[in-house]
Scaffold this active site. Sequence first.
Site, PDB file in Angstrom:
ATOM      1  N   ASP A   6      44.313 -39.199 -57.613  1.00  0.00           N
ATOM      2  CA  ASP A   6      45.553 -38.771 -58.259  1.00  0.00           C
ATOM      3  C   ASP A   6      45.186 -38.152 -59.598  1.00  0.00           C
ATOM      4  OD1 ASP A   6      48.069 -38.385 -59.294  1.00  0.00           O
ATOM      5  OD2 ASP A   6      48.832 -40.342 -58.687  1.00  0.00           O
ATOM      6  N   ASP A 109      48.947 -32.869 -56.440  1.00  0.00           N
ATOM      7  CA  ASP A 109      47.994 -33.543 -57.332  1.00  0.00           C
ATOM      8  C   ASP A 109      47.423 -34.828 -56.740  1.00  0.00           C
ATOM      9  OD1 ASP A 109      50.352 -34.946 -57.448  1.00  0.00           O
ATOM     10  OD2 ASP A 109      50.349 -35.227 -59.618  1.00  0.00           O
ATOM     11  N   GLU A 110      47.533 -34.975 -55.404  1.00  0.00           N
ATOM     12  CA  GLU A 110      47.020 -36.176 -54.741  1.00  0.00           C
ATOM     13  C   GLU A 110      46.294 -35.818 -53.447  1.00  0.00           C
ATOM     14  OE1 GLU A 110      49.516 -39.910 -54.631  1.00  0.00           O
ATOM     15  OE2 GLU A 110      51.070 -38.443 -55.097  1.00  0.00           O
TER      16      GLU A 110
END
Length: 380
Positions: A6, A109-110
């Site tokens: 993350d 974003d992961e």
Amino acid sequence: MFLHIDLDCFFVSAARVKDPSLNGKVVAVAGGNKTDIFGDFIESGVIVSASYEARAQGIVCTTHSNLAKKICPEIIILPTDFELYSELSNKLFTLLLNFTNEIEKYSIDEYFVDLAGTKFDSNPLEFAKFLKEKIQNELGLPCSIGLSKTKFIAKFATNLAKPNGIRLISSPDEISEFEISKFPGVGKSASKFLNSRGITHIKDVLNAKSVFDKLGKNGITLYERICALDSDKIEKQRQRKSLAMARTFAPIYDRSIIEKRLLVLCRYVSFDVYTLGLNPSKFELKIRYKDRQSISASVTLHEIFTQKLLEKTIKELFFTHDKFSDFAITYLSVAVGGLDTKESKSLFDNLPNKNKTIDNALTKIRLKYGVDAIKSGGEI
């Protein structure tokens, strides 16, 4: 072993990659404060990403930018930059491909990574430390990493590792004392439902399957994730059900302006369709009026997709279903569904179509110079 990455304060971190002078300063990214796709100027609004320096002063996501400035006059509020976010996210994906192709992009974003079958699975913690440092050095992005035998306990481990840390959870027993509300996927309503039935901590879940059954399919999935019973697999490509572009704006009565805005939305949707190699068969239009009344209309067409086809279909839907022509419009949405990758490839590759050829050429230019590089005549 699954690894979950993350990117910390991603929008802020991305801005700092672009402008290193922002490092260490109180920074936030807010929706708005920029020119919209229609050319409208939008004043900055709600904070969507806040640096840890900003969070230390009580500024978090959903704080309005005006309030943030009152709390901290020196705060730097930046507009969103989704092209930059997409570029950095793709760079991270490319970096991860150096180690395995078992990668799932869970969000911009992961990422989930399955280390099974790689040499890194024997010492995942050391690999996580190496990877974290590599992401920081090569991309300039801080991140937190979680590790576990299942995907969503790995994601839970990442939450515990934040900010900028690493956490390994070897057994579900290690998280038994945490509140149920902390587990990924347990929202406010689900948490309230579970708490009211005596399930307040993760340790209360094991013998409460019947309670989760009452939450339906999602409840069963959640139960299996918490108890590490789910048979996790990397989803390399999530199946899309639809693509859409929508915007809210100040009330507009003039239908000629509305028509131009529909063409802008069609351009953006068409670009996504072509870059993803899809061939939609369902076309949908949504309209919202100033008085909050809404209209939704759709049609199914089994034809080769082109931007011209989308524009023609959406305009026809609009002129047919704009039942409140004396009312101002405040929202438009153009969407396509019935997405078929296989059909699109065979159709696009084998059948001659003048508009398809034009669209292919336009897409190449837009990929290089941006989706606004070439606009249709009707937009001007």
